[in-house]
Design an enzyme around this catalytic site. Sequence first.
Site, PDB file in Angstrom:
ATOM      1  N   GLY A  13      19.653  15.123  64.998  1.00 45.20           N
ATOM      2  CA  GLY A  13      20.594  14.435  65.869  1.00 45.20           C
ATOM      3  C   GLY A  13      21.524  15.427  66.530  1.00 45.20           C
ATOM      4  N   THR A  15      24.370  17.001  69.110  1.00 40.33           N
ATOM      5  CA  THR A  15      24.434  16.970  70.570  1.00 40.33           C
ATOM      6  C   THR A  15      23.045  17.075  71.185  1.00 40.33           C
ATOM      7  OG1 THR A  15      26.577  18.084  70.411  1.00 40.33           O
ATOM      8  CG2 THR A  15      25.556  17.983  72.579  1.00 40.33           C
ATOM      9  N   ALA A  16      22.229  18.014  70.694  1.00 35.27           N
ATOM     10  CA  ALA A  16      20.903  18.228  71.284  1.00 35.27           C
ATOM     11  C   ALA A  16      20.018  16.997  71.131  1.00 35.27           C
ATOM     12  CB  ALA A  16      20.242  19.447  70.647  1.00 35.27           C
ATOM     13  N   VAL A  47      29.969  24.222  67.086  1.00 34.95           N
ATOM     14  CA  VAL A  47      30.830  25.369  67.372  1.00 34.95           C
ATOM     15  C   VAL A  47      31.526  25.185  68.718  1.00 34.95           C
ATOM     16  CG1 VAL A  47      30.851  27.825  67.903  1.00 34.95           C
ATOM     17  CG2 VAL A  47      29.521  26.995  65.980  1.00 34.95           C
ATOM     18  N   ALA A  50      33.514  23.326  74.579  1.00 35.60           N
ATOM     19  CA  ALA A  50      33.837  23.537  75.989  1.00 35.60           C
ATOM     20  C   ALA A  50      32.542  23.447  76.788  1.00 35.60           C
ATOM     21  CB  ALA A  50      34.489  24.900  76.188  1.00 35.60           C
ATOM     22  N   LYS A  78      38.770  20.923  82.345  1.00 36.78           N
ATOM     23  CA  LYS A  78      38.588  22.373  82.268  1.00 36.78           C
ATOM     24  C   LYS A  78      38.251  22.898  83.664  1.00 36.78           C
ATOM     25  CE  LYS A  78      35.576  25.976  80.416  1.00 36.78           C
ATOM     26  NZ  LYS A  78      34.373  26.299  79.618  1.00 36.78           N
ATOM     27  N   PRO A  96      37.077  31.153  87.195  1.00 39.71           N
ATOM     28  CA  PRO A  96      37.215  29.749  87.605  1.00 39.71           C
ATOM     29  C   PRO A  96      35.881  29.129  87.996  1.00 39.71           C
ATOM     30  CG  PRO A  96      37.698  31.172  89.457  1.00 39.71           C
ATOM     31  CD  PRO A  96      37.288  32.078  88.318  1.00 39.71           C
ATOM     32  N   LEU A 335      19.678  24.706  69.403  1.00 35.00           N
ATOM     33  CA  LEU A 335      19.675  25.898  68.558  1.00 35.00           C
ATOM     34  C   LEU A 335      18.292  26.251  68.046  1.00 35.00           C
ATOM     35  CD1 LEU A 335      22.941  25.259  66.495  1.00 35.00           C
ATOM     36  CD2 LEU A 335      22.643  26.725  68.501  1.00 35.00           C
ATOM     37  N   ILE A 348      25.712  23.583  75.704  1.00 34.11           N
ATOM     38  CA  ILE A 348      25.316  22.249  76.158  1.00 34.11           C
ATOM     39  C   ILE A 348      24.525  22.339  77.460  1.00 34.11           C
ATOM     40  CG2 ILE A 348      26.233  20.071  77.068  1.00 34.11           C
ATOM     41  CD1 ILE A 348      28.339  20.137  74.878  1.00 34.11           C
TER      42      ILE A 348
END
Length: 516
Positions: A13, A15-16, A47, A50, A78, A96, A335, A348
């Site tokens: 499961g 995020t990936a 980890v 962002a 962000k 930026p 990963l 991500i």
Amino acid sequence: MSLEEKKIIILGGGTAGWMTAAAFAKFLPDNCHISIVESDQVGTVGVGEATIPHIRYFNNMLGINEREFLSEVSATYKLGIKFIDWGAVGSSYIHPFGAHGKSIDGIQFHHYWLSVVNAGEYQAPAFDQFSIAALMAANNRFSFPDARARDGKDAFSYAYHIDAGKYAKFLRRYAEGRGVMRREGSVVCVNTSDQDGSISNLCLQSGEIITGDIFIDCSGFRGLLVSDQLSVPFEDWSNWLLCDSAVAIPCEKVGAPNPYTIAHAKPWGWQWRIPLQHRTGNGLVYSSAVISEQDAAQHLLGHLDGSPLAEPNFLKFTAGRRKKSWEKNCVAIGLASGFLEPLESTSIYLIQQSILKLLDYFPGDGDLSALRDAYNREMESEYIRIRDFLILHYKITERNDSEFWRYCHSMDLPDSLKESIELFKATGHVKRYQNGLFMSPSWLAVYLGQGMKDINFDLRALNYPKEIACSQMQRMQLQLASQVLQMPAASDVLTSELNSIGVHRQPAAASLYGVT
């Protein structure tokens, strides 16, 4: 392409896994049956919290309401990353999500900036002072980009700081609401076909056998399918990216969240700071050859804004990638496919690209070798280009205050990066990629933000009188600064958006300006 009924099994499961499940549920036809095998006993890494602007494109594709997303994942805005002490101790700059300056007579702005800096006749402001996104970030202001504007508000994009665990849960609800089946359990064995060695089924600890046609390996660093079962070799890049460890500690929120991530270089790596609505994420990425686990945790605890909210979470990793992301009937995502430290928030993004490319090449029936080869080539290119950009941060430095930085400054480089640096030093032009992450504005931000020396520039810039160029720079900087100071605080915009859930607003275009 005709497609017979297919059973797609996603292992893992986080995020990936749930990004994959959500995208497949949205875009694959009804005859694709999607199951995700996940164990509550297996933790996720989490980890990086962002992101870069591409996540907005992904969410928009899924039809996710931005305001609902902001609320559900405790997100903040962000506009870029603030790098502290990278070029030299005491220096800082912002990378930026956007362009710097405006072209003059068809010549990119940075050539004029370089011509003035090299001449030494005018004290040119720092390069990031010509980016509206960087100025917004530095002043904690925010405004949505406007593609119709011609005053700089069309020249930037934005992303989010998110709670990755909450994002996975948010996508789980999305995917399960569209028919994805979650199977709880730990895999104890994997069976393969005697005919071609492809994966046939997974055996769970409960005794359940789960068969499938396509298997997606989202099992994390271990790579239970792609590595343990299919023995796809790993390409080690740790001779260029020395950091092999991290420690993460969340702390209490202190003050309004900044609309930027902080990456603060240390004698043995770097420290991140990621502000969320409810807390601040902190971590230290370091080389275990230079500092011990205990000392790293002690340093991080001594450099938190607020009181720690959890015990230190330690991680070990090796920078690199699987030589094939797609092997037989198995595709590694996240990963399991590779790891590049979170310096530029690309984790991500790599998951997203893996998913979208797989949808482009989704396996039908018959010989899949051409699809696999194309997919693997494109994912290799994605990883290499991000790898080179990360190495650039470590290479372009004047730091010599530790063994770590002295090695980075003198290390040999991959040929692809060496060519990029040599081209830029010789001409001031950034090497162009047909595809892949990080376009010219991003490379310029690092090259010039970290103080690279002895850079040539486009000689056509000399045809423009220096006094006029200097005058235009001053006017440009003042106009940008004036615009930014009229914008609301980033925290006020966020509060307004969260208070307006359910009220329609045309979402800001998912521009990828300056970062693709």
